[in-house]
Design a protein around this motif. Sequence first.
Motif, mmCIF file in Angstrom:
data_model
loop_
_atom_site.group_PDB
_atom_site.id
_atom_site.type_symbol
_atom_site.label_atom_id
_atom_site.label_comp_id
_atom_site.label_asym_id
_atom_site.label_seq_id
_atom_site.Cartn_x
_atom_site.Cartn_y
_atom_site.Cartn_z
ATOM 1 N N UNK A 1 0.840 -1.199 0.000
ATOM 2 C CA UNK A 1 0.000 0.000 0.000
ATOM 3 C C UNK A 1 0.871 1.244 0.000
ATOM 4 N N UNK A 2 0.449 2.230 -0.778
ATOM 5 C CA UNK A 2 1.189 3.493 -0.843
ATOM 6 C C UNK A 2 1.243 4.165 0.528
ATOM 7 N N UNK A 3 2.287 4.955 0.701
ATOM 8 C CA UNK A 3 2.423 5.691 1.961
ATOM 9 C C UNK A 3 1.911 7.116 1.791
ATOM 10 N N UNK B 1 -4.823 7.470 -4.664
ATOM 11 C CA UNK B 1 -3.630 8.305 -4.839
ATOM 12 C C UNK B 1 -2.440 7.422 -5.213
ATOM 13 N N UNK B 2 -1.414 8.055 -5.786
ATOM 14 C CA UNK B 2 -0.159 7.390 -6.130
ATOM 15 C C UNK B 2 0.942 8.043 -5.300
ATOM 16 N N UNK B 3 1.884 7.240 -4.841
ATOM 17 C CA UNK B 3 2.998 7.817 -4.090
ATOM 18 C C UNK B 3 4.280 7.817 -4.932
ATOM 19 N N UNK C 1 -4.786 -0.950 -8.015
ATOM 20 C CA UNK C 1 -4.084 -1.153 -6.743
ATOM 21 C C UNK C 1 -3.508 -2.564 -6.691
ATOM 22 N N UNK C 2 -4.321 -3.503 -7.077
ATOM 23 C CA UNK C 2 -3.905 -4.907 -6.976
ATOM 24 C C UNK C 2 -2.823 -5.267 -7.994
ATOM 25 N N UNK C 3 -2.818 -4.587 -9.143
ATOM 26 C CA UNK C 3 -1.875 -4.929 -10.210
ATOM 27 C C UNK C 3 -0.590 -4.109 -10.177
ATOM 28 N N UNK C 4 -0.569 -3.027 -9.467
ATOM 29 C CA UNK C 4 0.644 -2.203 -9.423
ATOM 30 C C UNK C 4 1.818 -3.030 -8.865
ATOM 31 N N UNK C 5 2.899 -3.158 -9.609
ATOM 32 C CA UNK C 5 3.992 -4.045 -9.188
ATOM 33 C C UNK C 5 4.776 -3.572 -7.970
ATOM 34 N N UNK D 1 2.394 1.152 -5.329
ATOM 35 C CA UNK D 1 2.500 2.608 -5.214
ATOM 36 C C UNK D 1 1.140 3.303 -5.163
ATOM 37 N N UNK D 2 0.063 2.530 -5.304
ATOM 38 C CA UNK D 2 -1.272 3.122 -5.296
ATOM 39 C C UNK D 2 -1.946 2.811 -3.970
ATOM 40 N N UNK D 3 -2.576 3.827 -3.422
ATOM 41 C CA UNK D 3 -3.289 3.641 -2.167
ATOM 42 C C UNK D 3 -4.715 4.120 -2.263
ATOM 43 N N UNK D 4 -5.513 3.774 -1.258
ATOM 44 C CA UNK D 4 -6.887 4.288 -1.164
ATOM 45 C C UNK D 4 -7.253 4.419 0.297
ATOM 46 N N UNK D 5 -8.091 5.385 0.556
ATOM 47 C CA UNK D 5 -8.559 5.595 1.931
ATOM 48 C C UNK D 5 -9.840 4.832 2.167
#
Length: 75
Positions: A1-3, A17-19, A64-68, A71-75
């Motif tokens: 999960x993105x920070x 969002x993307x970090x 989100x699930x496919x980002x290697x 880097x993608x997060x969600x609230x």
Amino acid sequence: MAEKSKILPKNVTGTFYVDETCIDCEVCREIAPANFSRDDKSRKSYVFHQPDNPADQAACQAAIEECPVEAIGSD
Ligand code: SF4
């Protein structure tokens, strides 16, 4: 999960969002083109439009699930 402390400033405010750990692989932009775009300056993806319908919501969740690099997060 993105920070959250590393969120890219170009993301529009909202759930997704993307970090800064994005490696510009294009996967999110291919899965959810209505929501993710590329910042040519930083060479990273960002959320330019938050999903406003179930299909786009599902696409963003899939991104989100496919980002290697997670880097993608969600609230
Ligand atoms: S899938 Fe992840 S690493 Fe690839 S462009 Fe999107 S945010 Fe960046």
